[in-house]
Write an enzyme that holds these catalytic residues in place. Sequence first.
Site, PDB file in Angstrom:
ATOM      1  N   GLY A  23       0.834  -1.204   0.000  1.00 35.26           N
ATOM      2  CA  GLY A  23       0.000   0.000   0.000  1.00 35.26           C
ATOM      3  C   GLY A  23       0.867   1.252   0.000  1.00 35.26           C
ATOM      4  CE  LYS A 191       3.932 -12.513  -5.942  1.00 36.51           C
ATOM      5  NZ  LYS A 191       3.317 -11.379  -5.291  1.00 36.51           N
TER       6      LYS A 191
HETATM    7  O1  PAF Z   1       6.540 -13.642  -0.917  1.00 35.25           O
HETATM    8  C1  PAF Z   1       7.677 -13.260  -1.212  1.00 35.25           C
HETATM    9  O2  PAF Z   1       8.486 -12.866  -0.344  1.00 35.25           O
HETATM   10  C2  PAF Z   1       8.119 -13.204  -2.656  1.00 35.25           C
HETATM   11  O3  PAF Z   1       7.013 -13.398  -3.474  1.00 35.25           O
HETATM   12  C3  PAF Z   1       9.246 -14.182  -3.014  1.00 35.25           C
HETATM   13  C4  PAF Z   1       9.222 -14.493  -4.479  1.00 35.25           C
HETATM   14  C5  PAF Z   1       9.205 -15.452  -2.225  1.00 35.25           C
HETATM   15  C6  PAF Z   1      10.560 -13.472  -2.826  1.00 35.25           C
HETATM   16  O4  PAF Z   1      10.857 -13.126  -1.523  1.00 35.25           O
END
Ligand code: PAF
Length: 309
Positions: A23, A191
């Site tokens: 944010g 992701k």
């Molecule tokens: O959640 C996170 O911290 C990130 O998406 C990742 C890719 C694990 C990198 O720290």
Amino acid sequence: MPARADTALKDGPIAILGAGSLGRLWAGYLPAGHAVFFSHPPRPVSGPIHYRLKHPDGAESICQIPVITLTGARPYLLLVTTKAGDTVDALERALPSLPTQLPIILFQNGLGCQQAVAGRWPDRPVLAASTTEGANRPEEELLVHAGRGQTWLGALTDSGRYCVAAAVAQLQSSGLAIEAEPDIHQRLWDKLVVNSGINAFTTILDCPNGDILVDPFFLEHIDDLSEEIAQVMATETRRPLSAEEVRKRIYTVATSTAENTSSMRSDRQRGRSTEIDVINGYIVERGKAAGIATPVNQMLVRRVKDLTE
Ligand code: PAF
């Protein structure tokens, strides 16, 4: 520092629900006067919120973001940057006072929360964002933009589809890279794959992302975990990955973010609840629905919960 296109806000500010790292990142990059935070119970804030924003090149800017209350607010967009587990409750409180045509943009990690919001408010324009922007808050009044990334925006509800282009145009005034994504579900899954392979391990092992790659606990489970993720993904997305591709993506991101503390490890360090339920927990849930066994994901969920609950 990014160039800031000074677009005029025709219909009101961009309101941000959730004054955490993400944010604050968007509020700090949007042109001055364009962003406001919402003060929302149970964590009302009296504003404005002040912080320093450290850019990837080391330069710092000072941010002073107004805080408004929901009563009478007429924002142009609503960015929702609350934790996944707090999001539905926060929107239950906020939305009754907000216009029904207001585009709601969800920035939560993982999956599950996005579907819950779209299912709860199917007639509202609900959009989801998937981002690779890295931001953290080592101190209360310091926001570090660790690295430039990319954000994709796509619709979750029918009426959301008509808002994507305008929302992208408004958010581009921040100078952060953002584009429309016709298949946001796929992006969120891409992701999720990475988060499912990194976050729980870094939390259990209490180490930066890169260190998991040489740890026996990770090495023992990564092949089976990649297989489970690939099998569940194949039932959920149009462009699934093979187990080998899943494994490669996990290795690539853990290597490129080797020094970073994952968001889940950071939550644990700060004594906050983690997002395990919308990451590995989501894979367990979708696996159950499809009749796919997910014992490694289940074990990771249990181990993280043992540490944090
Ligand atoms: O959640 C996170 O911290 C990130 O998406 C990742 C890719 C694990 C990198 O720290």
